[in-house]
Design a protein around this motif. Structure first.
Motif, short mmCIF file in Angstrom:
data_model
loop_
_atom_site.label_atom_id
_atom_site.label_comp_id
_atom_site.label_asym_id
_atom_site.label_seq_id
_atom_site.Cartn_x
_atom_site.Cartn_y
_atom_site.Cartn_z
N ALA A 461 8.99 16.16 1.49
CA ALA A 461 9.27 15.94 2.92
C ALA A 461 8.64 17.00 3.79
O ALA A 461 8.47 16.80 5.00
CB ALA A 461 10.78 15.90 3.14
N LEU A 462 8.29 18.15 3.19
CA LEU A 462 7.68 19.23 3.97
C LEU A 462 6.18 19.05 4.12
O LEU A 462 5.53 19.85 4.80
CB LEU A 462 7.97 20.58 3.30
CG LEU A 462 9.45 20.98 3.23
CD1 LEU A 462 9.58 22.33 2.55
CD2 LEU A 462 10.07 21.05 4.63
N CYS A 463 5.61 18.02 3.49
CA CYS A 463 4.17 17.79 3.63
C CYS A 463 3.83 17.43 5.08
O CYS A 463 4.55 16.66 5.73
CB CYS A 463 3.72 16.66 2.70
SG CYS A 463 3.67 17.13 0.96
N ASP A 464 2.75 17.99 5.54
CA ASP A 464 2.27 17.72 6.90
C ASP A 464 1.66 16.31 6.94
O ASP A 464 0.64 16.04 6.30
CB ASP A 464 1.23 18.77 7.29
CG ASP A 464 0.84 18.69 8.75
OD1 ASP A 464 1.10 17.64 9.39
OD2 ASP A 464 0.26 19.66 9.26
N LYS A 465 2.30 15.43 7.68
CA LYS A 465 1.83 14.03 7.74
C LYS A 465 0.43 13.93 8.32
O LYS A 465 -0.33 13.01 7.96
CB LYS A 465 2.80 13.19 8.58
CG LYS A 465 4.25 13.20 8.11
CD LYS A 465 4.39 12.60 6.73
CE LYS A 465 5.85 12.56 6.30
NZ LYS A 465 6.01 12.02 4.92
N SER A 466 0.06 14.87 9.17
CA SER A 466 -1.26 14.80 9.79
C SER A 466 -2.38 15.11 8.80
O SER A 466 -3.55 14.83 9.07
CB SER A 466 -1.34 15.77 10.97
OG SER A 466 -1.21 17.12 10.53
N LEU A 467 -2.00 15.69 7.64
CA LEU A 467 -3.01 16.03 6.64
C LEU A 467 -3.12 14.97 5.56
O LEU A 467 -3.93 15.11 4.63
CB LEU A 467 -2.67 17.38 5.99
CG LEU A 467 -2.60 18.59 6.94
CD1 LEU A 467 -2.23 19.84 6.15
CD2 LEU A 467 -3.91 18.78 7.67
N GLU A 468 -2.32 13.91 5.64
CA GLU A 468 -2.37 12.88 4.63
C GLU A 468 -3.64 12.04 4.77
O GLU A 468 -4.10 11.76 5.89
CB GLU A 468 -1.13 11.98 4.73
CG GLU A 468 0.15 12.65 4.29
CD GLU A 468 1.33 11.69 4.33
OE1 GLU A 468 1.15 10.57 4.84
OE2 GLU A 468 2.42 12.07 3.85
N LEU A 469 -4.18 11.61 3.63
CA LEU A 469 -5.35 10.75 3.61
C LEU A 469 -4.90 9.30 3.62
O LEU A 469 -4.16 8.86 2.74
CB LEU A 469 -6.20 11.02 2.37
CG LEU A 469 -7.40 10.10 2.15
CD1 LEU A 469 -8.43 10.27 3.28
CD2 LEU A 469 -8.05 10.35 0.79
N ILE A 585 2.74 24.38 0.42
CA ILE A 585 3.56 23.21 0.13
C ILE A 585 3.26 22.08 1.12
O ILE A 585 3.35 20.90 0.78
CB ILE A 585 5.05 23.58 0.16
CG1 ILE A 585 5.38 24.52 -0.98
CG2 ILE A 585 5.93 22.33 0.09
CD1 ILE A 585 5.21 23.93 -2.35
N ALA A 586 2.90 22.45 2.35
CA ALA A 586 2.70 21.43 3.39
C ALA A 586 1.44 20.60 3.17
O ALA A 586 1.31 19.53 3.77
CB ALA A 586 2.64 22.10 4.77
N ILE A 587 0.53 21.04 2.34
CA ILE A 587 -0.71 20.30 2.11
C ILE A 587 -0.46 19.23 1.05
O ILE A 587 -0.06 19.54 -0.07
CB ILE A 587 -1.83 21.24 1.65
CG1 ILE A 587 -2.05 22.35 2.68
CG2 ILE A 587 -3.12 20.46 1.42
CD1 ILE A 587 -3.04 23.41 2.23
N PRO A 588 -0.66 17.96 1.37
CA PRO A 588 -0.44 16.89 0.38
C PRO A 588 -1.39 17.04 -0.81
O PRO A 588 -2.47 17.63 -0.68
CB PRO A 588 -0.71 15.60 1.17
CG PRO A 588 -0.65 16.00 2.61
CD PRO A 588 -1.10 17.43 2.67
N PRO A 589 -1.03 16.50 -1.98
CA PRO A 589 -1.97 16.51 -3.12
C PRO A 589 -3.27 15.83 -2.74
O PRO A 589 -3.27 14.76 -2.10
CB PRO A 589 -1.21 15.74 -4.19
CG PRO A 589 0.24 15.88 -3.83
CD PRO A 589 0.28 15.93 -2.34
N GLN A 590 -4.38 16.41 -3.14
CA GLN A 590 -5.69 15.92 -2.73
C GLN A 590 -6.36 15.03 -3.78
O GLN A 590 -7.51 14.60 -3.60
CB GLN A 590 -6.61 17.10 -2.40
CG GLN A 590 -6.15 17.88 -1.18
CD GLN A 590 -6.05 17.02 0.06
OE1 GLN A 590 -7.04 16.44 0.51
NE2 GLN A 590 -4.85 16.93 0.63
#
Length: 912
Positions: A461-469, A585-590
């Motif tokens: 839930a702490l992932c930054d949504k703006s960084l999601e692909l 932690i905020a960066i989603p898995p790439q």
């Protein structure tokens, strides 16, 4: 946090069959669980402060008041008090002198105290103890019962014999716990005196049956002077105590109505106490207990309730008893002056009663915490009543735990809201990592096909949504890097995005940080599944998630940004420094999971040639391109292009890999294979039945054929076996029937564990690729996430290989991609599997029923084997031992397994 009434009602429905909640709970909002925390932490301190000083009484205080005061003093001195010291304690407590003329009368007050004459150092004294809880009143007495006419002295003696004091019982129980094989009764006084530096009352040994609630008494040859005492489990002791308390409660209720009013008040008050304590809640011993999550205000203080026989079921039984007890008890039990910290009983709807603890007072209103549910509310002080003594025995059922991996974000509003929405009101399995006052746990949702790690799920839930692909169908993406190709044809790609750029910046910061810091300062001390940490791979730091913990040294991880998996040592992992934790932690898995469009999906393993071609063509190629044609929940269907083939669809990787040569399977050289060369569809089960599954039908798997395996490389030395008539400790790994089972030498099991751990670390880091395998040769194979030394028995046309585990004696089917060369370093320990048959039963045909009987007695058990003969073979795994098996787990009797099987066969023959 505010909880609605329906949620609270749902909590109770999960835990009781018929009990409903207080009406006011359905009308008022629930308050924060911080009240619960304070009432827990302040319990002991406040309870010690609840012993009030009574105002002085006039000199003509009647005998009943003196008896009541003496009983209060004795209740505070559960270990007893000298009669000679009682006047001093009485004066200090009540600011009034005790009439010493009454002291000789104490021996005649069995309903107030129990006396014991003690002689120590030539001095004689009398010890006073609280009256036994099970002491019944003499029925049929009139209003004259309260007079000073003493009961017979014989009654006092019987009281001391039939009802030993609780303090002595507790001490005796503690002694017996140290003697698991029992303690002779005549040795108890000496052990008691050595342990507690005080004599044991001899009257206790005259009636050992009086100790039946704390121990089992085994009389030898019926002689009452020769007895062995065995400790009972805590559960049995508590159950006996509950029965005693309940019986005593009923006796109070059936007293004659014509008793003197003062006597009724006096006897009623003895069932209540403000200075009693509740035992602490013991964390269940089982591996994965179940809990109901009640509420939370922080991930470090999650209120839960354990589900189980000794927890939720015990609470249900107690509340049924409370309902009966308070429904039949006379009025006048309300508390006149409620005090903070006091444990009370509060009425609920449908005549139910709940335990609660007072956390604050405000005039005629008090705030109580329902200690078995974790909720708080404010009520009128006239609604609370004294809690009977028998309801103090069960620990408070609402307890707290801490969610592992979320400590740094325990008070984050977003995190708390996510955890609350995913957990409150639900039952989970718990993995307890640390058993502290507030245990550190992981919650697992086991309601679906796969177990879901709730802690890891909430951390996302702490992932930054703006960084999601967010991939788009029919969109074309260039500069794609394929980071991993799996054996089933799926692949992981890194697509240029804002998140990938942010990841590169964060990892560079970590590189600079560790360059100036001692890396060992951030070593991982407590690894667990779902934990995110750092691993230095080929000189660069990468984010990894722990997927499996094999031991205190080795574990499996998945690289979050490449999708690759590896087995590594715990000492190689590093904690994310707190300064960078939230950013990392905020960066989603790439790593984006993809599959090649127009190719079959979920068909199992691809052929080794196809997987190897795909890896050689696209793996780590920096300039690939993908075109998305379909999006599923977890995977993207794409066309994959190399720089030379872009953007011609006819030259895509999808078209090129359909070359028929890549999908031809190697012909089976040992076992029957699928007809043709087509891939099996999902769910097909045309595989030949393995020998290990056939074992359950009462026949043995075919032994590996003799061969010259290992002649080109180092062979392990043969396992030394005892000579005939000698014995060895063994562990039975596999039992088909008495004619075929597999042993391991017990003394070598640790060495085997170390070897397999080293294999896990070695092969977990090895480059993925295929190995050319040959029948009857030695290899290493991955079976159920562990690497084993195996002998190849044959290859199937669908990419599976039949292997024989040389250390466990089992036959398995594994994918060919999970077979690797067996290095010389792993050939030094002798193969541990010993094929055996049971001596004394030769030549018999074993039915399926007989095989089950044998298996239940020996499989997965440590036994003693007495060797009768050893039959040599061309290779170490072809030797066979003929042994007697003996079960020595019983303290007095050795069980010979061949006797059991012989007797079983005789009984079957008679029945037929």
């Amino acid at each position: 946090m505010v909880r609605g009434p329906f949620t609270f009602l749902q909590m109770c429905c999960c835990w009781t069959r018929t009990m409903a909640l207080p009406c006011i709970l359905l009308k008022e909002e629930m308050l924060s669980s911080k009240s619960l925390c304070s009432c827990f932490s302040e319990n002991a301190k406040e309870m010690r402060q609840l012993v009030p000083l009574q105002p002085p009484y006039p000199s003509n205080t009647d005998i009943y008041e003196i008896q009541r005061r003496v009983k209060e003093i004795l209740n505070q001195c559960s270990n007893g008090i000298c009669l000679s010291k009682l006047p001093y304690v009485y004066r200090e407590t009540y600011r009034e002198d005790l009439n010493t003329a009454l002291l000789p009368q104490f021996e005649n007050w069995p309903h107030i105290c129990v006396t014991e004459k003690v002689c120590s150092g030539g001095l004689r004294d009398i010890f006073l103890y609280p009256a036994a809880k099970t002491q019944p009143l003499v029925k049929g007495v009139s209003s004259q019962e309260g007079s000073l006419q003493p009961p017979l002295v014989k009654q006092t003696v019987e009281t001391k014999v039939d009802a030993p004091q609780e303090d002595f019982k507790q001490k005796i129980a503690a002694i017996l716990l140290k003697y698991s094989n029992g303690l002779w009764a005549n040795a108890l006084p000496k052990v008691y005196e050595d342990t507690y530096k005080a004599p044991l009352p001899q009257d206790i040994l005259k009636s050992l049956d009086a100790l039946s609630d704390i121990c089992s008494v085994d009389y030898i040859s019926g002689n009452p002077k020769k007895a062995i005492l065995y400790a009972k489990s805590k559960k049995h002791t508590d159950e006996n105590q509950n029965v005693t308390d309940k019986t005593h409660a009923n006796e109070v209720l059936v007293r004659p109505a014509e008793q003197h009013p003062t006597t009724i008040k006096h006897e009623s008050q003895e069932e209540y106490s403000e200075n009693m304590t509740v035992p602490p809640l013991i964390i269940p011993a089982e591996t994965s207990p179940s809990v109901l999550v009640v509420e939370l205000s922080s991930t470090n203080e999650v209120v839960v309730r354990y589900v189980g026989k000794d927890y939720s079921a015990a609470q249900e039984l107690m509340e049924e008893q409370m309902k009966d007890w308070y429904g039949r008890n006379p009025s006048g039990l309300q508390i006149q002056s409620p005090k903070v910290g006091q444990v009370v009983a509060v009425p609920a709807v449908e005549d139910a009663w709940l335990r609660a603890q007072i956390t604050s007072t405000d005039g005629n209103r008090i705030k109580v915490c329902y200690v078995d549910y974790g909720f708080s509310e404010t009520i009128e002080n006239t609604r609370v009543c004294k809690l009977a003594k028998q309801f103090y025995s069960l620990p408070f059922q609402a307890s707290k735990c801490k969610l592992a991996g979320l400590e740094a974000f325990s008070d984050d509003p977003v995190m708390v809201k996510v955890v609350e929405s995913q957990t409150c009101g639900k039952i989970f399995a718990v993995e307890i990592l640390e058993k502290n006052d507030i245990p550190l746990v992981i919650l697992y949702d086991t309601s679906g096909e796969d177990d879901i790690n709730i802690n890891a799920s909430c951390l996302k839930a702490l992932c930054d949504k703006s960084l999601e692909l967010r991939l788009q169908v029919d969109a074309l993406y260039t500069n794609v890097r394929v980071t991993n190709v799996c054996s089933d044809g799926t692949l992981y790609c890194q697509v240029p995005s804002k998140g990938l750029t942010k990841l590169s910046e964060a990892l560079q910061k970590l590189e600079n940080y560790f360059h100036h810091k001692q890396v060992t300062e951030h070593s991982v001390s407590l690894p667990y599944c779902g934990k995110i940490c750092l691993l230095n791979c080929k000189g660069k730091w990468a984010r990894v998630e722990i997927t499996s913990v094999h031991s205190s040294r080795a574990l499996d991880v998945q690289f979050m940004d490449t999708g690759t998996v590896a087995s590594v040592k715990v000492v190689e992992l590093r904690e994310i420094p707190p300064t960078f934790l939230r950013e990392v932690i905020a960066i989603p898995p790439q790593a984006t999971k993809c599959c090649l469009a127009d190719l079959p999906l979920n068909i199992g393993m691809w052929t080794p040639d196809a997987v190897l071609w795909l890896r050689d063509t696209v793996l780590n190629c920096p300039d690939c391109s993908i075109k998305v044609v379909k999006l599923d929940d977890r995977i993207a269907h794409v066309y994959l292009f190399t720089p030379k083939s872009f953007p011609d669809p006819d030259h895509s990787i999808n078209r090129r890999i359909t070359n028929a040569d890549l999908w031809k399977h190697q012909k089976d050289v040992f076992l029957s294979a699928f007809p043709g060369s087509s891939l099996p569809a999902k769910g097909e089960t045309n595989l030949p039945e393995t020998a290990s599954s056939g074992a359950k039908k009462g026949f043995a798997p075919r032994a590996p054929e003799a061969s010259s395996a290992g002649t080109a490389l180092t062979m392990p030395p043969p396992l030394p076996l005892p000579k005939p008539q000698e014995q060895m400790d063994v562990f039975v790994t596999l039992a088909c029937h008495p004619g075929y089972f597999v042993l391991q030498p017990w003394q070598e099991m640790h060495n085997l564990e170390v070897l397999m751990e080293e294999m896990l670390l070695y092969y977990g880091k090895a480059d993925e690729g295929t190995t050319a395998v040959e029948k009857n040769k030695l290899y290493a194979a991955k079976v159920k996430n562990m690497w084993h030394r195996v002998l190849i028995r044959g290859m199937l046309a669908n990419g599976l290989v039949s292997v024989y585990e040389l250390d466990y004696g089992k036959h398995e089917l594994v994918g060919i991609q999970n077979v690797k060369p067996l290095q010389d370093m792993f050939r030094k320990l002798p193969f541990q599997a010993i094929t055996a048959q049971l001596a004394g039963t030769e030549g018999k045909q074993w039915s399926e029923e007989a095989s089950v009987v044998f298996r239940n007695h020996v499989e997965k058990k440590a036994l003693v084997a007495q060797v009768q003969a050893v039959i040599d073979g061309a290779n170490p795994w072809e030797r066979k031992a003929v042994v007697y098996l003996v079960d020595t787990s019983q303290p007095d009797t050795d069980i010979w397994i061949h006797d059991i099987m012989t007797q079983y066969c005789m009984e079957i023959s008679k029945a037929n």
